[in-house]
Design a protein around this motif. Structure first.
Motif, PDB file in Angstrom:
ATOM      1  N   ARG A  77       0.825  -1.207   0.000  1.00  0.00           N
ATOM      2  CA  ARG A  77       0.000   0.000   0.000  1.00  0.00           C
ATOM      3  C   ARG A  77       0.862   1.261   0.000  1.00  0.00           C
ATOM      4  O   ARG A  77       0.664   2.158  -0.811  1.00  0.00           O
ATOM      5  CB  ARG A  77      -0.911  -0.015   1.225  1.00  0.00           C
ATOM      6  N   GLN A  78       1.833   1.318   0.913  1.00  0.00           N
ATOM      7  CA  GLN A  78       2.617   2.532   1.059  1.00  0.00           C
ATOM      8  C   GLN A  78       3.556   2.764  -0.126  1.00  0.00           C
ATOM      9  O   GLN A  78       3.741   3.902  -0.558  1.00  0.00           O
ATOM     10  CB  GLN A  78       3.422   2.494   2.375  1.00  0.00           C
ATOM     11  N   VAL A  79       4.152   1.690  -0.651  1.00  0.00           N
ATOM     12  CA  VAL A  79       5.034   1.838  -1.816  1.00  0.00           C
ATOM     13  C   VAL A  79       4.229   2.297  -3.033  1.00  0.00           C
ATOM     14  O   VAL A  79       4.624   3.223  -3.753  1.00  0.00           O
ATOM     15  CB  VAL A  79       5.780   0.526  -2.119  1.00  0.00           C
ATOM     16  N   THR A  80       3.073   1.651  -3.253  1.00  0.00           N
ATOM     17  CA  THR A  80       2.220   2.036  -4.383  1.00  0.00           C
ATOM     18  C   THR A  80       1.771   3.486  -4.254  1.00  0.00           C
ATOM     19  O   THR A  80       1.852   4.272  -5.202  1.00  0.00           O
ATOM     20  CB  THR A  80       0.981   1.126  -4.454  1.00  0.00           C
ATOM     21  N   SER A  81       1.309   3.857  -3.051  1.00  0.00           N
ATOM     22  CA  SER A  81       0.832   5.220  -2.826  1.00  0.00           C
ATOM     23  C   SER A  81       1.966   6.233  -2.989  1.00  0.00           C
ATOM     24  O   SER A  81       1.784   7.277  -3.623  1.00  0.00           O
ATOM     25  CB  SER A  81       0.233   5.316  -1.420  1.00  0.00           C
ATOM     26  N   GLY A  82       3.140   5.925  -2.421  1.00  0.00           N
ATOM     27  CA  GLY A  82       4.265   6.857  -2.499  1.00  0.00           C
ATOM     28  C   GLY A  82       4.733   7.095  -3.917  1.00  0.00           C
ATOM     29  O   GLY A  82       4.947   8.240  -4.338  1.00  0.00           O
ATOM     30  N   VAL A  83       4.871   6.006  -4.679  1.00  0.00           N
ATOM     31  CA  VAL A  83       5.326   6.129  -6.071  1.00  0.00           C
ATOM     32  C   VAL A  83       4.292   6.883  -6.905  1.00  0.00           C
ATOM     33  O   VAL A  83       4.636   7.758  -7.715  1.00  0.00           O
ATOM     34  CB  VAL A  83       5.611   4.736  -6.665  1.00  0.00           C
ATOM     35  N   ALA A  84       3.002   6.561  -6.692  1.00  0.00           N
ATOM     36  CA  ALA A  84       1.947   7.236  -7.455  1.00  0.00           C
ATOM     37  C   ALA A  84       1.889   8.725  -7.112  1.00  0.00           C
ATOM     38  O   ALA A  84       1.700   9.564  -7.998  1.00  0.00           O
ATOM     39  CB  ALA A  84       0.599   6.575  -7.178  1.00  0.00           C
ATOM     40  N   ASN A  85       2.056   9.048  -5.833  1.00  0.00           N
ATOM     41  CA  ASN A  85       2.051  10.462  -5.440  1.00  0.00           C
ATOM     42  C   ASN A  85       3.214  11.215  -6.082  1.00  0.00           C
ATOM     43  O   ASN A  85       3.066  12.362  -6.516  1.00  0.00           O
ATOM     44  CB  ASN A  85       2.144  10.586  -3.917  1.00  0.00           C
ATOM     45  N   MET A  86       4.378  10.550  -6.155  1.00  0.00           N
ATOM     46  CA  MET A  86       5.565  11.213  -6.684  1.00  0.00           C
ATOM     47  C   MET A  86       5.505  11.352  -8.207  1.00  0.00           C
ATOM     48  O   MET A  86       5.892  12.387  -8.749  1.00  0.00           O
ATOM     49  CB  MET A  86       6.823  10.421  -6.294  1.00  0.00           C
ATOM     50  N   LEU A  87       5.010  10.320  -8.892  1.00  0.00           N
ATOM     51  CA  LEU A  87       5.052  10.312 -10.350  1.00  0.00           C
ATOM     52  C   LEU A  87       3.778  10.850 -11.011  1.00  0.00           C
ATOM     53  O   LEU A  87       3.801  11.208 -12.185  1.00  0.00           O
ATOM     54  CB  LEU A  87       5.319   8.890 -10.859  1.00  0.00           C
ATOM     55  N   ILE A  88       2.661  10.879 -10.252  1.00  0.00           N
ATOM     56  CA  ILE A  88       1.394  11.307 -10.844  1.00  0.00           C
ATOM     57  C   ILE A  88       0.891  12.596 -10.195  1.00  0.00           C
ATOM     58  O   ILE A  88       0.673  13.607 -10.858  1.00  0.00           O
ATOM     59  CB  ILE A  88       0.321  10.193 -10.730  1.00  0.00           C
ATOM     60  N   VAL A  89       0.702  12.550  -8.858  1.00  0.00           N
ATOM     61  CA  VAL A  89       0.064  13.679  -8.171  1.00  0.00           C
ATOM     62  C   VAL A  89       0.947  14.918  -8.189  1.00  0.00           C
ATOM     63  O   VAL A  89       0.478  16.019  -8.500  1.00  0.00           O
ATOM     64  CB  VAL A  89      -0.296  13.289  -6.717  1.00  0.00           C
ATOM     65  N   PRO A 114       3.538  15.932 -10.246  1.00  0.00           N
ATOM     66  CA  PRO A 114       3.570  16.631 -11.545  1.00  0.00           C
ATOM     67  C   PRO A 114       2.231  17.249 -11.926  1.00  0.00           C
ATOM     68  O   PRO A 114       2.189  18.341 -12.504  1.00  0.00           O
ATOM     69  CB  PRO A 114       3.967  15.523 -12.535  1.00  0.00           C
ATOM     70  N   LEU A 115       1.127  16.561 -11.563  1.00  0.00           N
ATOM     71  CA  LEU A 115      -0.194  17.086 -11.905  1.00  0.00           C
ATOM     72  C   LEU A 115      -0.468  18.399 -11.172  1.00  0.00           C
ATOM     73  O   LEU A 115      -0.923  19.381 -11.771  1.00  0.00           O
ATOM     74  CB  LEU A 115      -1.271  16.057 -11.563  1.00  0.00           C
ATOM     75  N   LEU A 116      -0.174  18.422  -9.874  1.00  0.00           N
ATOM     76  CA  LEU A 116      -0.384  19.646  -9.108  1.00  0.00           C
ATOM     77  C   LEU A 116       0.528  20.772  -9.592  1.00  0.00           C
ATOM     78  O   LEU A 116       0.131  21.941  -9.605  1.00  0.00           O
ATOM     79  CB  LEU A 116      -0.147  19.377  -7.615  1.00  0.00           C
ATOM     80  N   CYS A 117       1.755  20.419  -9.987  1.00  0.00           N
ATOM     81  CA  CYS A 117       2.673  21.432 -10.514  1.00  0.00           C
ATOM     82  C   CYS A 117       2.176  21.988 -11.845  1.00  0.00           C
ATOM     83  O   CYS A 117       2.319  23.184 -12.120  1.00  0.00           O
ATOM     84  CB  CYS A 117       4.071  20.839 -10.671  1.00  0.00           C
ATOM     85  N   MET A 118       1.579  21.123 -12.679  1.00  0.00           N
ATOM     86  CA  MET A 118       1.010  21.596 -13.938  1.00  0.00           C
ATOM     87  C   MET A 118      -0.141  22.550 -13.687  1.00  0.00           C
ATOM     88  O   MET A 118      -0.283  23.576 -14.354  1.00  0.00           O
ATOM     89  CB  MET A 118       0.541  20.400 -14.774  1.00  0.00           C
ATOM     90  N   ILE A 119      -0.982  22.224 -12.687  1.00  0.00           N
ATOM     91  CA  ILE A 119      -2.102  23.104 -12.355  1.00  0.00           C
ATOM     92  C   ILE A 119      -1.583  24.462 -11.886  1.00  0.00           C
ATOM     93  O   ILE A 119      -2.162  25.514 -12.181  1.00  0.00           O
ATOM     94  CB  ILE A 119      -2.980  22.447 -11.271  1.00  0.00           C
ATOM     95  N   ASP A 120      -0.457  24.428 -11.169  1.00  0.00           N
ATOM     96  CA  ASP A 120       0.126  25.660 -10.628  1.00  0.00           C
ATOM     97  C   ASP A 120       1.024  26.380 -11.636  1.00  0.00           C
ATOM     98  O   ASP A 120       1.565  27.437 -11.330  1.00  0.00           O
ATOM     99  CB  ASP A 120       0.936  25.318  -9.366  1.00  0.00           C
TER     100      ASP A 120
END
Length: 209
Positions: free
Chosen positions: A126-138, A140-146
């Motif tokens: 759970r934590q590895v999946t969540s951490g990697v997804a947050n780093m590689l998806i969330v 960059p996505l939030l940075c694009m919005i900003d």
């Protein structure tokens, strides 16, 4: 990871990590600690979902408990609303509800998955999946919005070298223990009861704040 329970936990991690956790962090930054009790509605949502997904019984006592949970969360949260609402409060509360929904779904799915595999393995997935997804998806996505889409990993590097990272390390250690006990508890007593006990953080967050 290739097993059916492993894939179930990966699905729970995506819902509870990149979706719910990101919504919660953004809600906190927009509206402050008053969003915590709203996000803590996840036990009520988890109990309702457990009834439909896994046929866990919902007697009058459980229904009354859900109503008390909703009412108490409202009382705790809205006592912090004094004066005019700031521009970020209402969107923050909506994001907190999305977090509650995501964690409610994760509690059901994750509790089911870790009832078939060791909870320590489950929480690691759970934590590895969540951490990697947050780093590689969330991130960059939030940075694009900003408007900083190309600078996502530069910001990540800066964050790791900033002196305040020690607070995130400490909170991460507590979060790891917390999530581990949550998954183990849900696998032992069912997701509805496990999430209800876990929902006590609705009290502790305003207390420590």
């Amino acid at each position: 990871i290739a097993s059916k329970p492993g894939r179930i936990v990966i699905l729970a991690a995506f819902i509870g990590g990149p979706i719910a956790s990101a919504a919660y962090v953004i809600a906190l930054s927009m509206a402050g600690p008053i969003v915590t009790p709203i996000a803590a509605l996840c036990p009520a949502i988890g109990a309702i979902l457990s009834r439909f997904l896994f046929k866990q019984p919902m007697g009058p006592r459980v229904i009354l408990g859900i109503l008390i949970c909703v009412f108490a969360s409202g009382m705790i949260g809205f006592t912090g609303l004094t004066g005019a609402l700031g521009p970020g409060v209402v969107p923050g509360l909506l994001l907190a509800f999305i977090a509650a929904l995501g964690w409610g779904i994760e509690g059901c799915i994750g509790g089911f998955g870790t009832s078939m595999i060791d909870p320590q393995i489950g929480i690691t997935i759970r934590q590895v999946t969540s951490g990697v997804a947050n780093m590689l998806i969330v991130l960059p996505l939030l940075c694009m919005i900003d408007g900083n889409g190309l600078n996502a990993f530069g910001l990540l590097s800066t964050a790791f070298t900033d002196s305040s990272v020690i607070f995130f390390v400490i909170s991460g250690l507590f979060a790891g223990l917390s999530y581990g006990f949550w998954y183990k508890g849900a696998s032992m007593c069912g997701s509805a009861l496990g999430m209800t006990c876990n929902g006590a953080y609705a009290f502790w967050a305003p207390f420590f704040t």
